[in-house]
Each structure stands twice: as C-alpha cells, then as structure tokens.
Design an enzyme around this catalytic site. Structure first.
Site: not given
Length: 691
Positions: A501, A486, A475
């Site tokens: 998650k 990214d 998470s």
C-alpha cells in the site's frame, strides 16, 4: 502533512466473515431502537453526498471524473457488499438495477441517494424470503453421501433466475454448513438449531441497519471505485477511528464479536474496568444491557454488534449492567461494571529483552524486541499543542533508551501485524534509526514530488537492526521498512513482500467542510487518497511492497490479502531518487551467508517441514473452485488442512493481537538465529552461533 494517515489494511478472505469490534466509548451512553425498513434518505444525506462528490472531484489523486465508469463500478461494489456470494438477489433484481447503472453519477451530483434505498429494501425482502426457505430446508433430511459440489469461486457464481434455482443453491449451502458443524462435533438438532439461529440473526441484523450505515456503504461503494482506500466514514466509524489513533477510550475494556446472534467476549483488555471488576471472562455471552444501578435490562440477543457497543459505551465513572451467561452454563448473572478511561496498552509499542546465543567471551547476547501494532498518534492532542500527546515515536524512543541502558546487542522491530497509521509518526520513527536524510517522498495529484527528511539529528538506536515484516505490514510500516532497506541500515526479514500500500490518505471532517465553525456537528469524514509515497530510492511500494532481504516460508505469503488483490488498486510507478548517504550496514555477501545458514537450519527442522507441507495443502485448497458435499470426501479434505480456518485464525490474530509481546515459536526462533548471525557478521566474527 497534518491529518495525513494510512488506513489499516483491508483484507479479502475466501468465505470468511469476521465481525470483531473493540468495546470502546467516548460518548455518553445512549440507546437505539430496532429499526424497520429504511424508507427514504435522511435530512443530512443530501448535504453529505454533495460535499463528498465535491471533495472527490477536487482532491482525489487520480483526478478521475465521477462518470458512467464510476457509476458502473459503484453499483458492482454495492451489490458485492450486500450479497457477496450471490445467494439473495435474483438475476431479475440485478437486471432491474443495471438499467440505472450509468445514472448513479448524475444522481450523486444532485445529492440523491434514493437508489441505495431501493436496492437495500429489495435486499431485505429477499433475505426474508431466503430465511423462510432455509427454515423449510432445515426441516428436511439431507443425504450427505451424494457426490455433489458447492461452487465457492465467486467469479463462477451466478444469481439464481427462479425460486427453484435459488432453493437448489441454498440446499447445497445448508448441506455445506451442516458438514462444517458436524466436523466440529455439532450434530443433529443442535446443528439445525445453530444454523436456524445464524440465518434468523442475520435477517434481524439487516433489518436493524440504520440510515448512517446505508449512506456509508453506498458512498464508500462509489469512492472505493477510485481506489480501495477512499471511504466515507459515518459518525460512529469516525469516532472509532479517532479512538484507535489515540489509543485511549472510556468504557469497560473488552473485545467483542458477534457469533450466530450472540455477543461473545473475546478478550479482556489489561488494566481496563472489566479486568479490575474481575467477573467478566473471555467466551462469556452478553445477553442484556442496562444503564446505571437501577436501569432496566434490555435484551441484546440478535442485536447488531455496533448497537451493542453503543449501549455499553459511556463516560468514565458511570455504571453499566451486563446480563452474562458464562461458558458451559445456562444461568444469567448480572454484573455491574463502572466504566473507566482505558489505555489500549496492547495496541501500543511494547518491548522485551531476551538472552540467547553465546558471545566469544561466553556471555549471552541480549536481543531487544519491539512489537509495534500501528503508527498511532493523538491527532487532536497534536493539533491542540499538548506536550505529551500519544505518540508512537515517543513510546519507541523510551524502549530504545532502555535497551541501550541495558546493553542490548541487537534490536528486532516486529511489524508483522502493523497495518499503518500516521505518516508523521512513520517519518519520525524512521529517524530514530537513521541520523539524517529523506525518509520518504510524496507525490500529489499535480505530479509535484516533495521529500520529507528526518528533522531530529542523531539516532536513538545505533546498533544492529532487524525489521520483521509480513504481508499484513502496510503503508506506514512500508515507509519505515523501505527507508531502512534503502539506507542499508538494517535487515528486512519475513514474508516475501509487505502489503503493497503506497498511497496516502487524508481525513477530511465533513462537519468542518460544511460549516467552518468551532465544534461543528459530526457528519462523519471522507478518508481520501490524495498522494502517493515513494522510497528514498524513488521506488513506490504500491502493489509491490518492500521485498524481504531474507524471506521465510509462511501461509500468509499465499493469502489474497495484499494491495494487488484489491479492486481498483492504483498502479506501481517510480519517481527520481532523492539524495541520501547509504550506511551500508547490510552487504550482499552478508545476506547470502545469512540466507544459506537459515536454509540449512530449516532443512533440519521438523517444524519447518510441517509448515511447508501445510503451505502446499493450503495452496491446493485455494486453487479449488468448489468443495465436495460428500461427507467422506469433505472430511478427508478438512483432515489434511482447513484453509478457511487458517485464514480466520490469521485475521483474528491481526485484529485481536496477543497477550505476550512476542510468541517465541519456531518461526520467531529462526528470526532470532538470523539476528544473532547478523550481529556476528557485523562484528567480523566467525559464525559460531548455537543453533
């Protein structure tokens, strides 16, 4: 996003049950009595159930109705929670329950949970019967030379139809238990006595189940049928969750586990009352508890762990007495410990600097390592506007400032045991490494997508960054790792992927929902999935996780502990990418070079070769649907590798942590080599790091 959280990872392990609870306290000590059978729902249960049903209908991300499908799922989940190996209920019991399997939604809409009491009390009846059966089996001789098998794959297990069939199932299970104990050098009467205590203790603990626990299990069976992270927290569970988020408690400062009816100390928390007292040690057994200097001692053997914790809890400055049997002795000694406020230091961010490798000028590289077990935040302190509320970002910033002052060359952020936490902290912490731009995108149940930017310009650490992940990194960890990847800000190293998650939970206090008054009563909370998060690139991490730039072999790669292994996990999807400027500090050619060098090093290492052999044995054992009850074959299999033991050790490490900030084993040494190679590449040097 206030109140939004990511729950800690939920793990499914083959046949391993871990019960480890931190001894924590925020309430005054109070005593509970051992309960008999649960007769009927309590006064608040109807109101709690109705508000949970209302919130699920209004707020859950899936917008799925509470209908017959959820009824069926909920009953299956409830039965699995009570009897996961299908050894207590008869098939006739289950058939009887199944007759009402499509009525649960209608019952819950009326606030009626009496069906849970019907099932649970039948379960207690069957446990009593099985324990009597176990006593008879333990009094018999068992032939461990027969070529028999015990089925271990739950999908292949069936409920017994007759007492004779149940007895046969239990005979095999007892023989398996005896083989395990015998291989651990517990034999003869000692093994029989230990097994007898184990099952009698389980029976007693089940009879101590209280109405709050039953309500939590039953409602969670239904809510987790929407997705695995939507759960009802009873009042005591909510208190424990709040303690873990603010990393502060009042108590003695010890971690406990339950083992065959005994309460065993597993760890003494640094700086806590027990450590300062100096008497209580790991592996000590606590057999009785008393309140205050003159309080009567109460026997806690066979008491469920939650009730033991409640008896040890109490306000700072008060005294608790513990009756303790130290390892290797039979004498009970009474220790008086004054409770105190304790900071969970080994659950907060910790840092260390290593010197390693050699720069072109001959000096050593400095590697700063941060161990981050969770994304914690004192939510109550934040809501109250406290200037110094407990914050992950604040703690990590201090460590990074120290690294900068000491001229660290590269930072390794270790998220291997980080199961998540506060969304706000995940966003803010990511911003310590990225100057500006979106850190995460969030989609709600109406399909609206909102991006959340780093609002604090500048970077606390501008140098080379390596993020170390595992399948347990979940998470909030995945938000940070995904943003770092990214943006091309740093290198992701570790297991093939993280947990997977990608959903956001909010904690809805039911007392506040019902009463809308200051200081409402604690009725627990609904932790509900209301949103799904996405990386700046638009990819979800749901089920897929964040893929490592450089993956390293590990057993955890092959454990069934990912989101995709959970029942009713939501699906992977994408949204449009957000606008952001890539930093491009990780290039494809760099990653290829780093991978090649890592592979070459590992090929020359006996430690890595041994790990690869163990991984293959582990995978072979995991694929087996049964285990031999022939002693010779059983011992031969365990001599190669014990898959259950490996899983237990991995999970205990996740739960209990470690005293050192990082364990410098061969695995971490390879991470160090990769990090130093990465620094050299960024500096345009030839890769001449010492191996």
């Amino acid at each position: 996003m206030r109140g939004s959280i990511f729950s800690a990872k939920r793990l499914r392990v083959s046949s391993v049950v871990l019960a480890m609870v931190m001894v924590v306290a925020t309430l005054a000590a109070y005593l509970t009595t051992i309960a008999g059978p649960l007769e009927k729902p309590q006064a608040n249960d109807r109101q709690i159930t109705l508000v949970v049903v209302s919130l699920m209908r209004r707020d859950h991300l899936s917008k799925h109705k509470l209908d017959d499908e959820m009824s069926r799922r909920g009953l299956d989940q409830f039965l699995k929670s009570l009897d996961p190996l299908k050894v207590y209920f008869y098939q006739s019991d289950v058939d009887e329950f199944m007759a009402d399997r499509q009525e649960i939604d209608d019952m819950l809409k009326r606030g009626d949970i009496s069906f849970a009491y019907t099932i649970f009390n039948r379960f207690l009846q069957r446990v009593d019967e099985r324990v009597a059966m176990i006593d008879k089996l333990l009094s018999e001789e068992h032939d461990l030379t027969d070529d028999e098998e015990l089925v271990t794959d739950r999908d292949l297990l069936r409920y017994a139809k007759t007492p004779e069939e149940s007895r046969e199932r239990w005979r095999k299970r007892i023989e398996y238990d005896l083989l395990v104990l015998k291989s651990d050098e517990t034999v003869g009467e000692a093994a029989v006595e230990k097994l007898s205590r184990r099952y009698h203790s389980f029976d007693k603990r089940m009879h101590q189940f209280d109405s709050d626990e039953l309500l939590e299990m039953y409602l969670t069976s239904v809510t987790s049928s929407y997705d695995p992270h939507t759960t009802y927290m009873a009042p005591s569970s909510l208190e424990n969750f709040q303690i873990q988020m603010r990393l502060e408690l009042e108590g003695i400062g010890a971690a406990l586990r339950s083992a065959d009816g005994q309460t065993v100390v597993t760890k003494i928390i640094p700086g806590g009352a027990a450590e300062k007292n100096g008497k209580l040690k790991p592996e000590d057994k606590i057999v009785s508890v008393g309140e205050g200097d003159e309080g009567e001692m109460t026997d806690i053997v066979d008491m469920k762990l939650n009730d033991v914790v409640k008896r040890i809890r109490g306000q700072a400055g008060t005294v608790v007495k513990l009756g303790v049997i130290s390892e290797g002795t039979t004498e009970t000694k009474v220790y008086k410990i004054t409770r105190a406020k304790i900071e969970l230091k080994d659950s907060e961010a910790r840092g260390v600097i290593f010197e390693d490798g050699k720069k072109p000028d001959g000096s050593a590289y400095k590697v700063g390592v941060i161990d981050l077990p969770s994304f914690y935040m004192d939510m109550d302190g934040a809501r109250a506007g406290l200037a110094d509320f407990k914050s992950t970002t604040r703690d990590v910033r201090k460590l990074l400032d120290d690294f900068t002052a000491k001229h660290v060359d590269v930072v390794i952020l270790d998220l291997r045991r980080n199961g998540g936490g506060s969304l706000t902290e995940a966003i803010n912490l990511s911003g310590l490494f990225i100057d500006q731009g979106p850190m995460v995108q969030v989609k709600d149940s109406d399909g609206r997508v909102q991006k959340y930017d780093d609002l604090d310009r500048g970077m606390a650490w501008e140098g080379p960054l390596v993020v170390l992940t595992s399948k347990f990194s979940a998470s909030a960890s995945e938000i940070l790792a995904g943003a770092i990847q990214d943006y091309g800000r740093g290198l992701i190293v570790g297991d093939e992927s993280t947990h997977g998650k990608g959903t956001v939970q909010s904690l809805l206090d039911l007392g506040q929902q019902l009463f809308r008054i200051p200081n409402p009563p604690n009725l627990g909370a609904l932790k509900i999935t209301m949103q799904q998060f996405y990386r700046p690139s638009g990819d979800s991490t749901q089920q897929r996780g964040v893929l490592a730039d450089i993956s390293l072999p590990s057993v955890t790669n092959h454990m069934d502990v990912g989101e995709a292994d959970l029942d009713f996990a939501l699906a992977f999807d994408k949204v449009d990418p957000a606008e952001f400027t890539k930093l491009d500090r990780v290039q494809a050619n760099q990653v290829s070079e780093l991978k090649a060098r890592s592979v070459a090093r590992r090929a020359e290492s006996e430690d890595w070769a041994k790990l690869l052999r163990n991984i293959e044995r582990y995978r072979d054992q995991k694929q087996r649907k049964s285990v031999s009850l022939n002693e010779a074959k059983f011992n031969a299999q365990r001599a190669e590798l014990d898959a259950d033991k490996i899983e237990t050790e991995e999970l205990e490490e996740q739960i209990n942590g470690q005293e050192e900030i990082v364990k410098r084993d061969f695995y971490f040494e390879e991470v160090m080599r990769i990090a130093l190679d990465y620094v050299a590449l960024l500096q345009g040097q030839k890769l001449a790091i010492k191996n």
